[in-house]
Structures are given as C-alpha cells and as structure tokens.
Write a protein that holds these residues in place. Structure first.
Motif, PDB file in Angstrom:
ATOM      1  N   LYS A   1     -19.014   1.787  24.981  1.00  0.00           N
ATOM      2  CA  LYS A   1     -17.730   1.429  25.076  1.00  0.00           C
ATOM      3  C   LYS A   1     -17.441   0.649  23.633  1.00  0.00           C
ATOM      4  CE  LYS A   1     -14.495  -1.681  27.106  1.00  0.00           C
ATOM      5  NZ  LYS A   1     -13.908  -2.571  28.186  1.00  0.00           N
TER       6      LYS A   1
ATOM      7  N   TYR B   1     -12.541   2.161  23.722  1.00  0.00           N
ATOM      8  CA  TYR B   1     -12.629   3.286  24.272  1.00  0.00           C
ATOM      9  C   TYR B   1     -13.903   3.796  24.644  1.00  0.00           C
ATOM     10  CZ  TYR B   1     -13.161   5.063  19.187  1.00  0.00           C
ATOM     11  OH  TYR B   1     -13.402   5.010  18.031  1.00  0.00           O
TER      12      TYR B   1
ATOM     13  N   ASP C   1     -10.893   6.996  27.929  1.00  0.00           N
ATOM     14  CA  ASP C   1     -10.629   5.719  28.408  1.00  0.00           C
ATOM     15  C   ASP C   1      -9.841   4.610  27.422  1.00  0.00           C
ATOM     16  OD1 ASP C   1     -11.481   6.598  31.002  1.00  0.00           O
ATOM     17  OD2 ASP C   1     -13.492   5.869  30.695  1.00  0.00           O
ATOM     18  N   LEU C   2      -9.246   5.247  26.706  1.00  0.00           N
ATOM     19  CA  LEU C   2      -8.429   4.592  25.613  1.00  0.00           C
ATOM     20  C   LEU C   2      -7.506   3.356  26.374  1.00  0.00           C
ATOM     21  CD1 LEU C   2      -7.665   4.020  22.713  1.00  0.00           C
ATOM     22  CD2 LEU C   2      -5.954   5.577  22.955  1.00  0.00           C
TER      23      LEU C   2
ATOM     24  N   LEU D   1      -6.271   9.559  20.337  1.00  0.00           N
ATOM     25  CA  LEU D   1      -7.470   9.227  20.534  1.00  0.00           C
ATOM     26  C   LEU D   1      -8.198  10.590  20.238  1.00  0.00           C
ATOM     27  CD1 LEU D   1     -10.306   7.790  21.121  1.00  0.00           C
ATOM     28  CD2 LEU D   1     -10.120   8.030  23.296  1.00  0.00           C
TER      29      LEU D   1
ATOM     30  N   CYS E   1      -9.354   6.290  17.272  1.00  0.00           N
ATOM     31  CA  CYS E   1      -8.074   5.809  17.971  1.00  0.00           C
ATOM     32  C   CYS E   1      -7.260   5.392  16.622  1.00  0.00           C
ATOM     33  CB  CYS E   1      -8.477   4.787  18.806  1.00  0.00           C
ATOM     34  SG  CYS E   1      -7.301   3.621  19.149  1.00  0.00           S
TER      35      CYS E   1
END
Length: 152
Positions: A73, A86, A101-102, A116, A125
């Motif tokens: 992460k 993200y 998972d932005l 992203l 991003c």
C-alpha cells in the motif's frame, strides 16, 4: 586511553550521523523502500516548496507472503489538503502487475477527477483538487527498480 577511544568513537558517530542526514536531505521528496528488507511499514515526512508537510508511506499488506512478491500500500498525504493511497501488486520478478484500490480524500475542497495507471515498472495516481476557485493537479508515483520501491 579508554576515554580517548570513547571520545573518538562518539565524534565519528556524530559525523557519520550528520553524513547520513545530509544524504537523506538530497532527495527528501521520495521514500525508498527495500523490497527484500522485510520491513512491514516505512514512512517519511518533509516540507514541500510551499511549506506544507508531506507524508509518504509504504506498507506491506501481505506480511505472510514471500518477501518482495506481494501487495504494497502506497500513500501520500499533504497535511490539511489531501491524502491518496493505492495498492501495488508485485510479482516474484519484481515487476508491477497491478495497481488497485485507489482512495483519494480531499481534506479541503473536493476531488474533481482521478486516474490510476501502471506499467511493469511504474504506477501513477493523478488527480485534480478544487478548493474554492483554485484547481490544482497532484500525483502519487511508485516506481520499482533494483529491488526498491520508490514513492514520490
């Protein structure tokens, strides 16, 4: 004699510490995370050109997986303005296979657009933040090279 050795060791330790600090200050705007170090989380902070505090972090999301291979992460926060994070998935060949998972949160104003993207060596991003009548662009980039994940 022992006192002299101790004094010299202290002076060398002080000089070495200041050399390390100056080396880190040469690129304070990036976090270098060693993929094979086994560190679960690493974080740095610095002041940007506008005098705002910026915090960069990398967290190993799958601590039971093989070191290097797994999900990391990546986060960046500009205190009082925004925070973005993200996940970057890395394979056993140290290549980026996905960026997912932005999450972007505006701490003032709102986020008007975001994206992203990733290649095998870089995930980025990008987004726009509107606060009042001012719209600014920002990004969070993670690159992988020679066993290191570098976040800017």
């Amino acid at each position: 004699m022992k006192k002299l050795v101790f004094l010299v060791a202290c002076l060398l330790g002080f000089a070495g510490g200041s050399l390390v600090a100056s080396a880190d200050e040469s690129h304070p705007e990036e976090l270098v995370y060693e993929l094979t170090a086994g560190t679960e989380r690493q974080e740095i902070s610095y002041l940007d050109e506008a005098g705002e505090e910026v915090v960069l972090s990398v967290e190993y999301v799958q601590p039971l997986a093989r070191i290097a291979k797994g999900t990391y992460k990546v986060s960046k926060t500009v205190k009082g303005s925004w925070t973005a994070s993200y996940n970057v998935k890395i394979d056993s060949k140290e290549k980026i296979t996905a960026a997912t998972d932005l999450s972007i949160k505006a701490l003032k104003g709102s986020i008007t657009s975001s994206s992203l993207t990733h290649t095998s060596t870089k995930a980025t991003c990008s987004f726009k933040q509107k606060a009042g009548t001012i719209t600014t662009s920002a990004s969070v980039t993670a690159t992988i090279s020679n066993g290191k994940l570098v976040v800017k």
